[in-house]
Design a protein around this motif. Structure first.
Motif, PDB file in Angstrom:
ATOM      1  N   ALA A 173       0.833  -1.205   0.000  1.00  0.00           N
ATOM      2  CA  ALA A 173       0.000   0.000   0.000  1.00  0.00           C
ATOM      3  C   ALA A 173       0.863   1.249   0.000  1.00  0.00           C
ATOM      4  N   LEU A 174       1.955   1.224   0.754  1.00  0.00           N
ATOM      5  CA  LEU A 174       2.852   2.380   0.797  1.00  0.00           C
ATOM      6  C   LEU A 174       3.479   2.638  -0.572  1.00  0.00           C
ATOM      7  N   GLU A 175       3.893   1.580  -1.253  1.00  0.00           N
ATOM      8  CA  GLU A 175       4.469   1.729  -2.594  1.00  0.00           C
ATOM      9  C   GLU A 175       3.431   2.302  -3.561  1.00  0.00           C
ATOM     10  N   LEU A 176       2.214   1.805  -3.471  1.00  0.00           N
ATOM     11  CA  LEU A 176       1.131   2.311  -4.312  1.00  0.00           C
ATOM     12  C   LEU A 176       0.877   3.793  -4.051  1.00  0.00           C
ATOM     13  N   TYR A 177       0.838   4.171  -2.780  1.00  0.00           N
ATOM     14  CA  TYR A 177       0.578   5.560  -2.401  1.00  0.00           C
ATOM     15  C   TYR A 177       1.679   6.484  -2.931  1.00  0.00           C
ATOM     16  N   ASN A 178       2.924   6.058  -2.794  1.00  0.00           N
ATOM     17  CA  ASN A 178       4.043   6.871  -3.291  1.00  0.00           C
ATOM     18  C   ASN A 178       3.954   7.090  -4.801  1.00  0.00           C
ATOM     19  N   ARG A 220      -8.297   6.096   0.567  1.00  0.00           N
ATOM     20  CA  ARG A 220      -7.870   7.480   0.394  1.00  0.00           C
ATOM     21  C   ARG A 220      -7.559   7.778  -1.077  1.00  0.00           C
ATOM     22  N   LEU A 221      -6.939   6.826  -1.760  1.00  0.00           N
ATOM     23  CA  LEU A 221      -6.627   7.046  -3.171  1.00  0.00           C
ATOM     24  C   LEU A 221      -7.878   7.032  -4.033  1.00  0.00           C
ATOM     25  N   GLU A 222      -8.878   6.266  -3.631  1.00  0.00           N
ATOM     26  CA  GLU A 222     -10.126   6.188  -4.396  1.00  0.00           C
ATOM     27  C   GLU A 222     -10.984   7.442  -4.245  1.00  0.00           C
ATOM     28  N   SER A 223     -10.966   8.048  -3.062  1.00  0.00           N
ATOM     29  CA  SER A 223     -11.953   9.084  -2.784  1.00  0.00           C
ATOM     30  C   SER A 223     -11.379  10.434  -2.380  1.00  0.00           C
ATOM     31  N   ASP A 224     -10.062  10.527  -2.123  1.00  0.00           N
ATOM     32  CA  ASP A 224      -9.536  11.729  -1.492  1.00  0.00           C
ATOM     33  C   ASP A 224      -8.555  12.513  -2.355  1.00  0.00           C
ATOM     34  N   LEU A 225      -8.250  12.049  -3.551  1.00  0.00           N
ATOM     35  CA  LEU A 225      -7.220  12.733  -4.335  1.00  0.00           C
ATOM     36  C   LEU A 225      -7.601  14.175  -4.673  1.00  0.00           C
ATOM     37  N   GLN A 226      -8.862  14.394  -5.030  1.00  0.00           N
ATOM     38  CA  GLN A 226      -9.269  15.758  -5.351  1.00  0.00           C
ATOM     39  C   GLN A 226      -9.157  16.659  -4.127  1.00  0.00           C
ATOM     40  N   MET A 227      -9.530  16.123  -2.945  1.00  0.00           N
ATOM     41  CA  MET A 227      -9.426  16.929  -1.729  1.00  0.00           C
ATOM     42  C   MET A 227      -7.973  17.111  -1.304  1.00  0.00           C
ATOM     43  N   MET A 228      -7.102  16.166  -1.646  1.00  0.00           N
ATOM     44  CA  MET A 228      -5.664  16.390  -1.411  1.00  0.00           C
ATOM     45  C   MET A 228      -5.209  17.644  -2.142  1.00  0.00           C
ATOM     46  N   ARG A 229      -5.663  17.775  -3.383  1.00  0.00           N
ATOM     47  CA  ARG A 229      -5.325  18.965  -4.172  1.00  0.00           C
ATOM     48  C   ARG A 229      -5.860  20.212  -3.494  1.00  0.00           C
ATOM     49  N   GLU A 230      -7.097  20.147  -3.021  1.00  0.00           N
ATOM     50  CA  GLU A 230      -7.699  21.316  -2.388  1.00  0.00           C
ATOM     51  C   GLU A 230      -6.992  21.657  -1.075  1.00  0.00           C
ATOM     52  N   ARG A 231      -6.624  20.622  -0.299  1.00  0.00           N
ATOM     53  CA  ARG A 231      -5.892  20.878   0.945  1.00  0.00           C
ATOM     54  C   ARG A 231      -4.531  21.500   0.654  1.00  0.00           C
TER      55      ARG A 231
END
Length: 341
Positions: free
Chosen positions: A158-163, A228-239
């Protein structure tokens, strides 16, 4: 080796002590991120102010990830450092083992093999079927057809995928704020105080063998990372954009499932590490809070760096300083204090 408080910290602590530095529910939709709006030099957020009497500790909250093409520069932070008597660095941990460089090289193959699941199991065999189906979709998107990771422990996969996902989406996780703060401190000849907790693994070879043979309760970490990767990427950008322009209100309005806590818990509960280190999170927290209190006692002006989540969450470091009787003022608001004990 030095690490911030990230998922890899506990997961790889034993490995890095000896190795050289190396009918199901429908799937949630995956959204491509738009190009990041924020780029160039940005000021970041205002600073928290922790006070007692006429002594003030300014606290800069950091965020991860941030836009890869952004540069951070703050005149306000540099002005505080110019008059400060001390700069306190962010919480961190150093894991080390009693081994020389040649012993580390000899043990490197064993350390790398410790990434794999015990008994030669694959990800498909150790995670639920619906979770593995989601993994395949995300893996194809961010990692292609790499088969080697299929043998890794769920947390490390999961960590490798996230990176990979962060890199593909022009986000950067580390090294954008703290190095600039440290450079400012050196420029103004202000002492830097580390809050690093150093943990020495007395028996790294034995510990490594135990780790290779042990199972981790890390499926929750695996699942929350994918969520988090499925649902939060757009909000990562906003944060990331909100942090860059100093929009604290938006940061507060964008809560998220922090996979870090699930990943850290997975390894901190493992007997192989816990019996050698105790409660690492508690040690790190107390080290930083002790440094903050000492600075408030001795200095009229100090500055500290802290992850934003520890300033915003109800039981974070800022809340604990309030509980100890200090007034804590967020950017743009009046001080909130608890009565001194």
């Amino acid at each position: 080796m030095r690490f911030g408080l990230a998922p890899a910290l506990l997961a790889l602590s034993i490995l890095l002590a000896v190795a050289p530095v190396s009918a199901q529910e429908p799937l949630p939709p995956i959204r491509d991120m738009e190009t990041l709006v924020v780029s160039g030099v940005q000021p970041g957020p205002g600073m928290w102010k922790v006070r007692r009497d006429d002594h003030t500790l300014y606290v800069l909250g950091t965020l991860s990830p941030l836009p890869k093409r952004m540069e951070w520069e703050s005149r306000d932070v540099e002005n505080v450092i110019a008059q400060a008597q001390e700069v306190i660095q962010a919480p961190s941990v150093t894991i080390d083992g009693k081994l020389g460089i040649f012993q580390r090289l000899l043990l490197a193959p064993k350390a790398l093999s410790a990434r794999k699941n015990p008994d030669g199991q694959t990800l498909q065999q150790v995670v639920p079927a619906d979770m593995y189906a989601r993994w395949l979709v995300l893996k194809r998107k961010y990692m292609g057809n790499d088969r080697s990771v299929e043998e890794w422990r769920p947390m490390l996969a999961a960590l490798e995928l996230y990176n990979e996902a962060m890199d593909d989406n022009d986000l950067k996780q580390f090294g954008m704020v703290s190095p600039v703060v440290e450079k400012m401190a050196r420029r103004h000849k202000v002492p830097l105080t580390t809050t690093r907790v150093t943990i020495l693994i007395e028996d790294p070879k034995v510990a490594l063998q135990e780790f290779r043979e042990s199972k981790l309760d890390d499926v929750d970490c695996f699942g929350k990372t994918m969520q988090r990767l499925e649902s939060d990427l757009q909000m990562m950008r906003e944060r990331a954009n909100a942090w860059a322009v100093g929009d604290i209100a938006t940061l507060k309005s964008l809560p998220y499932t922090d996979q870090n806590e699930a990943c850290i818990k997975a390894v901190s509960q493992a007997a192989v590490l816990r019996k050698r280190t105790g409660d690492i999170e508690a040690q790190v927290r107390e080290r930083w809070l002790d440094a903050a209190e000492l600075a408030l006692k001795n200095n009229r002006v100090s500055l500290a760096v802290l992850p934003m989540r520890e300033l915003l969450k109800p039981d974070g470091y800022a809340a604990q300083l309030r509980a100890r009787g200090y007034s804590v003022e967020e950017p743009g608001e009046s001080a909130i204090a608890s009565p001194a004990p």
